[in-house]
Design a protein around this motif. Sequence first.
Motif, PDB file in Angstrom:
ATOM      1  N   PRO A  12       7.015 -16.004 -24.930  1.00 20.34           N
ATOM      2  CA  PRO A  12       6.006 -15.344 -24.092  1.00 20.34           C
ATOM      3  C   PRO A  12       4.640 -16.024 -24.166  1.00 20.34           C
ATOM      4  O   PRO A  12       3.929 -16.104 -23.155  1.00 20.34           O
ATOM      5  CB  PRO A  12       5.941 -13.922 -24.655  1.00 20.34           C
ATOM      6  CG  PRO A  12       7.297 -13.700 -25.244  1.00 20.34           C
ATOM      7  CD  PRO A  12       7.684 -15.025 -25.830  1.00 20.34           C
ATOM      8  N   LEU A  13       4.274 -16.532 -25.333  1.00 23.86           N
ATOM      9  CA  LEU A  13       3.001 -17.226 -25.475  1.00 23.86           C
ATOM     10  C   LEU A  13       2.999 -18.517 -24.659  1.00 23.86           C
ATOM     11  O   LEU A  13       2.012 -18.835 -23.979  1.00 23.86           O
ATOM     12  CB  LEU A  13       2.720 -17.525 -26.946  1.00 23.86           C
ATOM     13  CG  LEU A  13       1.446 -18.326 -27.257  1.00 23.86           C
ATOM     14  CD1 LEU A  13       0.206 -17.628 -26.714  1.00 23.86           C
ATOM     15  CD2 LEU A  13       1.323 -18.566 -28.762  1.00 23.86           C
ATOM     16  N   LEU A  14       4.116 -19.254 -24.702  1.00 23.45           N
ATOM     17  CA  LEU A  14       4.200 -20.499 -23.934  1.00 23.45           C
ATOM     18  C   LEU A  14       4.191 -20.201 -22.432  1.00 23.45           C
ATOM     19  O   LEU A  14       3.556 -20.925 -21.652  1.00 23.45           O
ATOM     20  CB  LEU A  14       5.467 -21.268 -24.316  1.00 23.45           C
ATOM     21  CG  LEU A  14       5.507 -22.746 -23.879  1.00 23.45           C
ATOM     22  CD1 LEU A  14       4.400 -23.543 -24.547  1.00 23.45           C
ATOM     23  CD2 LEU A  14       6.872 -23.359 -24.184  1.00 23.45           C
ATOM     24  N   GLU A  15       4.870 -19.133 -22.027  1.00 27.17           N
ATOM     25  CA  GLU A  15       4.873 -18.746 -20.617  1.00 27.17           C
ATOM     26  C   GLU A  15       3.487 -18.337 -20.151  1.00 27.17           C
ATOM     27  O   GLU A  15       3.097 -18.596 -19.011  1.00 27.17           O
ATOM     28  CB  GLU A  15       5.870 -17.607 -20.401  1.00 27.17           C
ATOM     29  CG  GLU A  15       7.323 -18.040 -20.570  1.00 27.17           C
ATOM     30  CD  GLU A  15       8.288 -16.879 -20.516  1.00 27.17           C
ATOM     31  OE1 GLU A  15       9.495 -17.107 -20.274  1.00 27.17           O
ATOM     32  OE2 GLU A  15       7.842 -15.720 -20.726  1.00 27.17           O
ATOM     33  N   PHE A  16       2.722 -17.700 -21.053  1.00 25.99           N
ATOM     34  CA  PHE A  16       1.349 -17.324 -20.734  1.00 25.99           C
ATOM     35  C   PHE A  16       0.507 -18.560 -20.406  1.00 25.99           C
ATOM     36  O   PHE A  16      -0.398 -18.509 -19.573  1.00 25.99           O
ATOM     37  CB  PHE A  16       0.748 -16.554 -21.918  1.00 25.99           C
ATOM     38  CG  PHE A  16      -0.741 -16.468 -21.915  1.00 25.99           C
ATOM     39  CD1 PHE A  16      -1.416 -15.653 -21.007  1.00 25.99           C
ATOM     40  CD2 PHE A  16      -1.492 -17.206 -22.824  1.00 25.99           C
ATOM     41  CE1 PHE A  16      -2.802 -15.583 -21.006  1.00 25.99           C
ATOM     42  CE2 PHE A  16      -2.870 -17.134 -22.834  1.00 25.99           C
ATOM     43  CZ  PHE A  16      -3.533 -16.316 -21.913  1.00 25.99           C
TER      44      PHE A  16
END
Length: 307
Positions: A12-16
Amino acid sequence: MPIPDFQSIMLPLLEFCADGKEHMNREALDILAARFGLTEEERKMMLPSGQARLFDNRVAWARAHMKMALLLENPRRGVFRITDRGLHILRQAPEKIDLHFLKQFSEYNEARAGNRKKAGDNSKDDVVVAKQDEAQTPEEQIELAYEVVRKNLARELLSQLKSASPAFFEKVVVEVLVKMGYGGSLKDAGQAIGGSGDEGIDGIIKEDRLGLDIIYIQAKKWEATVSRPEIQKFAGALQGKRARKGIFITTSDFSSGSREYVSHIDSKIILIDGVELATYMMDFGVGVSTEAVYELKRLDSDFFTDT
């Protein structure tokens, strides 16, 4: 929803960061907290030491691991962004990103090996390391181990108190209260609490060094649970002395009825059970000594916040 472990935060952090823009730590924390449906109370939950917020710490370590794998980078202090490698990974639509996933990158393995070498860890059993890292950040592992040590020490202290003489137990109670700031000097407090007991009161101690108010003490070495009638008797003794404050200390514990009773009366009575007493002994250095001191360096999330 429970606070996700730091590996669950990675994808989720990378997608953010998929927009390729520079982002600040606080922005990421807010977006990720909303994505995981965390409440305000969950966001404020602290590590056992109280030195950092649990969710913030996990996000910081998720970012740190992906930085070692060159999926994220810090173009300047306080900001981070996705790299070309990170964008390439997202285009592959992985189901998850975790430590096992990151091991495909040589830079990540080299960084982890370098960190272990600096820490003096010569072990080649990386499987054990991975299992330890599955759900907990390094701070969490250390602090949980610290809590285990404290619980074991508390049990040992309580066992010693239960087997000690009543006079020694009174001595411990006096020293703990004085270390907490009550009773004036050890001599004054010892003289005040060393009586034989009068109508359910074992002693009197100053609330402060000046003696602006006094506190009545009941200190009992018991094995059985202290029930409501015993606390009612103590409360009655306080009323007979026109006293407003009291402390009931025991080596055992208190019934739910006892605790409910003191919450509904005018007098202020503090109940300290055996576990709490042992905890105070550790916190204020009574009956314990420091065996070793370790300097722990933690990842400072605030350092990377450009505010």
